[in-house]
Design a protein around this motif. Sequence first.
Motif, PDB file in Angstrom:
ATOM      1  N   UNK A 106       1.047  -1.296   0.121  1.00  0.00           N
ATOM      2  CA  UNK A 106      -0.226  -0.254  -0.008  1.00  0.00           C
ATOM      3  C   UNK A 106       1.218   1.246   0.386  1.00  0.00           C
ATOM      4  N   UNK A 107       0.590   2.060  -0.576  1.00  0.00           N
ATOM      5  CA  UNK A 107       1.792   3.446  -1.124  1.00  0.00           C
ATOM      6  C   UNK A 107       1.706   4.354   0.185  1.00  0.00           C
ATOM      7  N   UNK A 108       0.462   4.077   1.270  1.00  0.00           N
ATOM      8  CA  UNK A 108       0.247   5.204   2.092  1.00  0.00           C
ATOM      9  C   UNK A 108       0.905   4.544   3.307  1.00  0.00           C
ATOM     10  N   UNK A 109       1.325   3.783   3.041  1.00  0.00           N
ATOM     11  CA  UNK A 109       1.989   2.296   4.513  1.00  0.00           C
ATOM     12  C   UNK A 109       3.293   2.577   4.174  1.00  0.00           C
ATOM     13  N   UNK A 110       4.093   3.535   2.993  1.00  0.00           N
ATOM     14  CA  UNK A 110       5.586   3.070   2.627  1.00  0.00           C
ATOM     15  C   UNK A 110       5.426   4.393   2.078  1.00  0.00           C
ATOM     16  N   UNK A 111       7.398   4.576   2.566  1.00  0.00           N
ATOM     17  CA  UNK A 111       8.130   5.529   1.512  1.00  0.00           C
ATOM     18  C   UNK A 111       8.273   5.290  -0.371  1.00  0.00           C
ATOM     19  N   UNK A 112       8.652   6.477  -1.074  1.00  0.00           N
ATOM     20  CA  UNK A 112       8.764   5.997  -2.225  1.00  0.00           C
ATOM     21  C   UNK A 112      10.381   5.544  -2.351  1.00  0.00           C
ATOM     22  N   UNK A 113      11.509   4.844  -0.967  1.00  0.00           N
ATOM     23  CA  UNK A 113      12.536   4.516  -1.458  1.00  0.00           C
ATOM     24  C   UNK A 113      12.444   3.352  -1.356  1.00  0.00           C
ATOM     25  N   UNK A 114      11.245   3.330   0.357  1.00  0.00           N
ATOM     26  CA  UNK A 114      11.420   2.049   0.104  1.00  0.00           C
ATOM     27  C   UNK A 114      10.046   0.878  -0.530  1.00  0.00           C
ATOM     28  N   UNK A 115       9.435   1.264  -1.689  1.00  0.00           N
ATOM     29  CA  UNK A 115       8.912   1.077  -2.977  1.00  0.00           C
ATOM     30  C   UNK A 115       9.408   0.990  -3.945  1.00  0.00           C
ATOM     31  N   UNK A 116      10.642   1.603  -4.149  1.00  0.00           N
ATOM     32  CA  UNK A 116      11.625   1.015  -4.894  1.00  0.00           C
ATOM     33  C   UNK A 116      12.662   0.121  -4.612  1.00  0.00           C
ATOM     34  N   UNK A 117      13.111  -0.111  -3.448  1.00  0.00           N
ATOM     35  CA  UNK A 117      14.162  -1.144  -3.087  1.00  0.00           C
ATOM     36  C   UNK A 117      13.222  -2.375  -3.482  1.00  0.00           C
ATOM     37  N   UNK A 118      12.221  -2.332  -2.713  1.00  0.00           N
ATOM     38  CA  UNK A 118      11.082  -4.023  -3.472  1.00  0.00           C
ATOM     39  C   UNK A 118      10.740  -4.166  -4.100  1.00  0.00           C
ATOM     40  N   UNK A 119      10.399  -3.063  -5.612  1.00  0.00           N
ATOM     41  CA  UNK A 119      10.802  -3.247  -6.398  1.00  0.00           C
ATOM     42  C   UNK A 119      11.603  -3.730  -7.230  1.00  0.00           C
ATOM     43  N   UNK A 120      13.106  -3.553  -6.660  1.00  0.00           N
ATOM     44  CA  UNK A 120      14.148  -3.626  -7.084  1.00  0.00           C
ATOM     45  C   UNK A 120      14.281  -5.259  -7.459  1.00  0.00           C
ATOM     46  N   UNK A 121      13.901  -5.440  -5.684  1.00  0.00           N
ATOM     47  CA  UNK A 121      14.464  -6.649  -5.007  1.00  0.00           C
ATOM     48  C   UNK A 121      12.991  -7.744  -5.786  1.00  0.00           C
ATOM     49  N   UNK A 122      11.557  -7.210  -6.156  1.00  0.00           N
ATOM     50  CA  UNK A 122      11.174  -8.243  -6.996  1.00  0.00           C
ATOM     51  C   UNK A 122      11.290  -8.317  -8.087  1.00  0.00           C
ATOM     52  N   UNK A 123      11.641  -7.213  -9.204  1.00  0.00           N
ATOM     53  CA  UNK A 123      11.793  -7.377 -10.459  1.00  0.00           C
ATOM     54  C   UNK A 123      13.044  -7.970 -10.568  1.00  0.00           C
ATOM     55  N   UNK A 124      14.036  -8.500  -9.105  1.00  0.00           N
ATOM     56  CA  UNK A 124      15.492  -9.429 -10.120  1.00  0.00           C
ATOM     57  C   UNK A 124      14.875 -10.969  -9.728  1.00  0.00           C
ATOM     58  N   UNK A 125      14.163 -11.387  -8.412  1.00  0.00           N
ATOM     59  CA  UNK A 125      13.681 -12.108  -7.619  1.00  0.00           C
ATOM     60  C   UNK A 125      12.687 -13.052  -8.356  1.00  0.00           C
ATOM     61  N   UNK A 126      12.412 -12.335  -9.440  1.00  0.00           N
ATOM     62  CA  UNK A 126      11.295 -12.675 -10.664  1.00  0.00           C
ATOM     63  C   UNK A 126      11.330 -12.627 -11.986  1.00  0.00           C
ATOM     64  N   UNK A 127      12.906 -11.991 -11.742  1.00  0.00           N
ATOM     65  CA  UNK A 127      13.324 -12.280 -13.533  1.00  0.00           C
ATOM     66  C   UNK A 127      12.242 -11.617 -14.595  1.00  0.00           C
ATOM     67  N   UNK A 128      11.757 -10.146 -14.149  1.00  0.00           N
ATOM     68  CA  UNK A 128      11.215  -9.345 -15.045  1.00  0.00           C
ATOM     69  C   UNK A 128      12.150  -9.012 -16.338  1.00  0.00           C
ATOM     70  N   UNK A 129      12.959  -8.648 -16.631  1.00  0.00           N
ATOM     71  CA  UNK A 129      14.473  -8.627 -17.391  1.00  0.00           C
ATOM     72  C   UNK A 129      14.803  -9.671 -17.579  1.00  0.00           C
ATOM     73  N   UNK A 130      14.443 -10.608 -17.467  1.00  0.00           N
ATOM     74  CA  UNK A 130      15.155 -11.860 -18.254  1.00  0.00           C
ATOM     75  C   UNK A 130      14.654 -12.437 -19.122  1.00  0.00           C
ATOM     76  N   UNK A 131      15.483 -12.450 -20.395  1.00  0.00           N
ATOM     77  CA  UNK A 131      15.045 -13.237 -21.552  1.00  0.00           C
ATOM     78  C   UNK A 131      14.973 -14.149 -22.068  1.00  0.00           C
ATOM     79  N   UNK A 132      14.453 -15.396 -22.286  1.00  0.00           N
ATOM     80  CA  UNK A 132      14.589 -16.891 -22.838  1.00  0.00           C
ATOM     81  C   UNK A 132      14.380 -16.770 -23.813  1.00  0.00           C
ATOM     82  N   UNK A 133      15.181 -17.813 -25.085  1.00  0.00           N
ATOM     83  CA  UNK A 133      14.593 -17.922 -25.785  1.00  0.00           C
ATOM     84  C   UNK A 133      14.934 -19.093 -26.938  1.00  0.00           C
ATOM     85  N   UNK A 134      13.720 -19.693 -27.485  1.00  0.00           N
ATOM     86  CA  UNK A 134      14.521 -21.285 -27.961  1.00  0.00           C
ATOM     87  C   UNK A 134      14.953 -21.184 -28.733  1.00  0.00           C
TER      88      UNK A 134
END
Length: 553
Positions: A106-134
């Motif tokens: 929830x945006x009202x319960x976290x600072x922008x810095x905390x949300x940015x840190x959480x997004x960086x962690x989630x993007x890395x853990x869930x491999x949002x920037x990983x490209x897989x090609x057969x």
Amino acid sequence: MSSARIGTGTLMVHALGVYSMVTYQPDALAARVSMDNLLERVLTVHQTAMGATRLPLELQQQVYSYLDTRSFRAARNVCKWWRFASLDAVTLARQLQKLPILPPVEARKASPQELQSLWSEAANTLMLGTRVQRLSDLPSSTSAAQKMAFVAGPRVTSTTNGTRTVTINDRTIALFDVSGEQPKVMAQRPLNDLKGTVGTGPWLMATTTSYYELALSVSGKLLAVAQERTVQIYDLEAASDSCTVNVNVDGAAGHYICGLDFEQGDGVLRVRLSGKGAVIYLGTPRVGHNSETASFEHWKSNAGLEHTFLDSALLDLDAGGKTSDHTARLSGVQLLQPWQQGFLLAAQRHGGNESSHYVLGYVKRGVEEELITAEPQSVTILARMESFLSAWDYTLNGKNESGMGLWENMPSAHEHHPTYTLSPDATMLVVAERDKKAIRPVPLTQLFLYRLPSKQRMLKMLHDSATRGKGSPIDLSSFPAKSGAESGSRNHQLETVAERRHKVARIPICLSTIRGVVNELRFERVEQDVGSADFKLTASTAEALKTWSVADV
């Protein structure tokens, strides 16, 4: 006003598609800008005639709300203006709510810095920037033997490079060289069974319906044969009447052997048992021998076939040392690589009042009676990798279509013997899981790719485990993994459990479902002259070699 807004939004989405191929390294200073300081916003980002900054900031953030998480990550890395627009707390919270994170953001319960840190962690853990090609399929390691009329079956096995093939036909073991146009017989010898005993027992039973499990070493010089609970190792380069190394696996009581694999430079033999995914490692790993493979003399020694290096049934995951009906256990264990005076291993975790899931673990090696062995009390769980049921709370929470969004195709972690492989930099793990239901006419295998914690995070876990005392392993899989391009200067910052508010589920990418059983998995680093991929994954089946390119973009 409404139609003008929609038209402008459409133009912006088109611009995202045009500029998404541009790479940009995020500005660390911009990431720390407070979204509450309106004056600083005006001074930092001003409207220009450029298409990237022509839209008002609020309208650009509104366009972001229509993007999925992967497109949002690509768009915010186009340039510093687009990245600045993505730092808004409400914009980040909307995207984080689409991901498997608990409790909901929830945006009202976290600072922008905390949300940015959480997004960086989630993007890395869930491999949002990983490209897989057969990539294109290649001939399998057994294709050469199959072209020469060697029918794939339980009495035929080949080396990983496909140059040597071993068959058992009417009690006769034959080694063939299949690297040429015609097969060449290199060696022949009889089975060491009750019809023709050589040396000391135990010997194999001699029946017309005997079923054997075979494993050929990487060099093609050693052959392991198993029947029920008996294992024999043959030196294929020795005389036909030479002695073999035989053992009756005591840890297999109540089970039968259903699979064999030479691993760790042919120094250990992975014995897969029929009950509850139990695994026993016989022999001793070749630690410190570089590329040298084990010889037949190694298997004849005290550190050879008669030595049990690891028994999965003895691995202790209970920190308190108590036993109950709900005690957690590991099955389908496979050693991955030596690491920190021990070994990294992958396994399935069952019981403990939790749904079954995969784990990355560590076991320390010790010395017992001058023999190297794994210490059962030293197991530390380094990463929890979710299955379909274990991630249920996370995936149902995501605000995507159908609830589970992009993660409906996940492993089941049922009690079976999966195959694992680790990337060269130990940041990703591939799991090959056989379909438990679809076994006829051809079994199916699913491949899944997981992101692992960073090396610094795993070292911190081992340090914390050691401070709590030997023999008291703790599950520290809830620690975040700060790695990847988006982590910036906080890439390897280690947080404590008390500082952590949210948990990101470690959910895999489903690579594919392929026909047949995966005999071997290889994860290799790709040279610079082969495209832009960082790694190449190869899955070997009886039909073909399936390949994928994997890259972090």
